[in-house]
Design a protein around this motif. Structure first.
Motif, PDB file in Angstrom:
ATOM      1  N   VAL A  19      -0.639 -11.524  15.621  1.00 21.68           N
ATOM      2  CA  VAL A  19      -2.052 -11.493  15.254  1.00 21.68           C
ATOM      3  C   VAL A  19      -2.189 -12.108  13.867  1.00 21.68           C
ATOM      4  CG1 VAL A  19      -4.085 -10.052  14.853  1.00 21.68           C
ATOM      5  CG2 VAL A  19      -2.397  -9.378  16.588  1.00 21.68           C
ATOM      6  N   THR A  41      -0.946 -14.157  21.570  1.00 20.55           N
ATOM      7  CA  THR A  41      -1.351 -14.511  20.209  1.00 20.55           C
ATOM      8  C   THR A  41      -2.841 -14.258  20.032  1.00 20.55           C
ATOM      9  OG1 THR A  41       0.335 -16.255  20.141  1.00 20.55           O
ATOM     10  CG2 THR A  41      -1.430 -16.366  18.498  1.00 20.55           C
ATOM     11  N   VAL A  42      -3.189 -13.602  18.933  1.00 17.21           N
ATOM     12  CA  VAL A  42      -4.592 -13.403  18.575  1.00 17.21           C
ATOM     13  C   VAL A  42      -4.874 -14.238  17.333  1.00 17.21           C
ATOM     14  CG1 VAL A  42      -6.389 -11.757  17.938  1.00 17.21           C
ATOM     15  CG2 VAL A  42      -4.584 -11.074  19.541  1.00 17.21           C
ATOM     16  N   TRP A  43      -5.750 -15.190  17.484  1.00 22.15           N
ATOM     17  CA  TRP A  43      -6.121 -16.158  16.433  1.00 22.15           C
ATOM     18  C   TRP A  43      -7.525 -15.797  15.968  1.00 22.15           C
ATOM     19  CZ3 TRP A  43     -10.148 -19.540  15.926  1.00 22.15           C
ATOM     20  CH2 TRP A  43      -9.997 -20.720  15.198  1.00 22.15           C
ATOM     21  N   ILE A  44      -7.667 -15.391  14.715  1.00 24.91           N
ATOM     22  CA  ILE A  44      -8.972 -14.976  14.199  1.00 24.91           C
ATOM     23  C   ILE A  44      -9.391 -15.928  13.081  1.00 24.91           C
ATOM     24  CG2 ILE A  44     -10.318 -13.104  13.183  1.00 24.91           C
ATOM     25  CD1 ILE A  44      -8.215 -11.148  14.289  1.00 24.91           C
ATOM     26  N   LEU A 109      -5.811 -15.497  22.468  1.00 24.35           N
ATOM     27  CA  LEU A 109      -7.183 -15.016  22.357  1.00 24.35           C
ATOM     28  C   LEU A 109      -7.748 -15.533  21.039  1.00 24.35           C
ATOM     29  CD1 LEU A 109      -9.507 -13.238  23.433  1.00 24.35           C
ATOM     30  CD2 LEU A 109      -8.499 -11.336  22.146  1.00 24.35           C
ATOM     31  N   VAL A 111     -10.711 -15.612  18.361  1.00 28.58           N
ATOM     32  CA  VAL A 111     -11.821 -14.776  17.896  1.00 28.58           C
ATOM     33  C   VAL A 111     -12.518 -15.512  16.759  1.00 28.58           C
ATOM     34  CG1 VAL A 111     -12.498 -12.535  16.959  1.00 28.58           C
ATOM     35  CG2 VAL A 111     -10.541 -12.699  18.533  1.00 28.58           C
ATOM     36  N   SER A 185     -14.540  -6.904  19.182  1.00 30.33           N
ATOM     37  CA  SER A 185     -13.316  -7.708  19.193  1.00 30.33           C
ATOM     38  C   SER A 185     -12.071  -6.827  19.136  1.00 30.33           C
ATOM     39  CB  SER A 185     -13.312  -8.699  18.028  1.00 30.33           C
ATOM     40  OG  SER A 185     -13.298  -8.041  16.776  1.00 30.33           O
ATOM     41  N   ILE A 189      -9.054  -7.130  21.636  1.00 32.19           N
ATOM     42  CA  ILE A 189      -7.710  -7.450  21.143  1.00 32.19           C
ATOM     43  C   ILE A 189      -6.694  -6.440  21.667  1.00 32.19           C
ATOM     44  CG2 ILE A 189      -6.273  -7.503  19.059  1.00 32.19           C
ATOM     45  CD1 ILE A 189      -8.748  -8.707  17.606  1.00 32.19           C
ATOM     46  N   PHE A 192      -6.114  -7.051  25.323  1.00 27.74           N
ATOM     47  CA  PHE A 192      -5.357  -8.294  25.488  1.00 27.74           C
ATOM     48  C   PHE A 192      -3.868  -8.065  25.221  1.00 27.74           C
ATOM     49  CE2 PHE A 192      -3.573 -12.021  23.235  1.00 27.74           C
ATOM     50  CZ  PHE A 192      -3.680 -12.995  24.225  1.00 27.74           C
TER      51      PHE A 192
END
Length: 205
Positions: A19, A41-44, A109, A111, A185, A189, A192
């Motif tokens: 993350v 992978t969480v891309w913010i 994902l 965001v 979110s 997350i 996910f």
């Protein structure tokens, strides 16, 4: 004096989740591109290309897009709006700096806060996703949310100081919309990561 026992941390595996927010999202996307063990992978509010510093990995060297600090402008409260500091990664001159998201084997994902005053996060997410199979990525886009989308109940940080910056930096965001984005979110997350990595509740104690 007695000491509290230090907890033993273990990676459940076999896949890893990453993350990242802002520059951390750039790093997270790079990890997903080059490390097959990264499966979620969480891309913010990150970037689709490398900015500022070149990346060296094994025998690979990827040049970075240089920042253009002279293009920063001041907001109405005197903070720095850096949205123009990041050159457009669609410029052919910067094509070699793109993060090779087409190599990502896991899921991502994205965001996005649409009121981000650091850069055009929604455009950046779309550029990264355009290089990926549609089934490997998903976009969550929040009108009124700023750059620093954090866990629920975190206060909106629309402006703050930043190391090496001569002035406070504007991150953007409207209080109510940003709070709702953080609540929604966060749940997305967690779901996910649990779907792709396994639920914490299923862990054997």
């Amino acid at each position: 004096a007695s000491q509290l026992p230090f907890p033993t941390l273990q990676v459940r595996g076999p896949g890893l989740g990453v993350v990242g927010v802002s520059k951390g999202a750039e790093v997270a996307l790079a990890m997903a591109s080059f490390l097959p063990q990264v499966v979620a992978t969480v891309w913010i509010n990150g970037t689709p290309s490398f900015y500022g510093n070149p990346v060296v990995y094994k025998d690979l060297r990827i040049p970075a897009i240089p920042y253009q600090p002279e293009r920063a402008v001041f907001t109405e409260v005197g903070a720095l709006d850096n949205s123009a500091v990041f050159p457009d990664p669609r410029d052919p001159a910067y094509s070699s700096s793109a993060i090779p998201t087409e190599k990502i084997r896991g899921k991502v994902l994205f965001v996005v806060g649409e009121a981000d005053r650091s850069f055009d996060s929604k455009l950046f997410a779309q550029l990264a996703m355009a290089r990926m199979p549609p089934e490997n990525c998903r976009l969550l886009s929040y009108p009124g949310a700023g750059h620093l989308i954090e866990p629920p109940c975190s206060p909106l940080c629309s402006t703050s100081s930043m190391r090496k910056s001569p002035r406070p930096v504007a991150w953007g965001g409207e209080a109510q919309a940003h709070a709702k984005a953080q609540e929604h979110s966060w749940q997305e997350i967690i779901q996910f990561l649990e779907f792709h990595l396994g639920s914490v509740a299923s862990r054997k104690l």
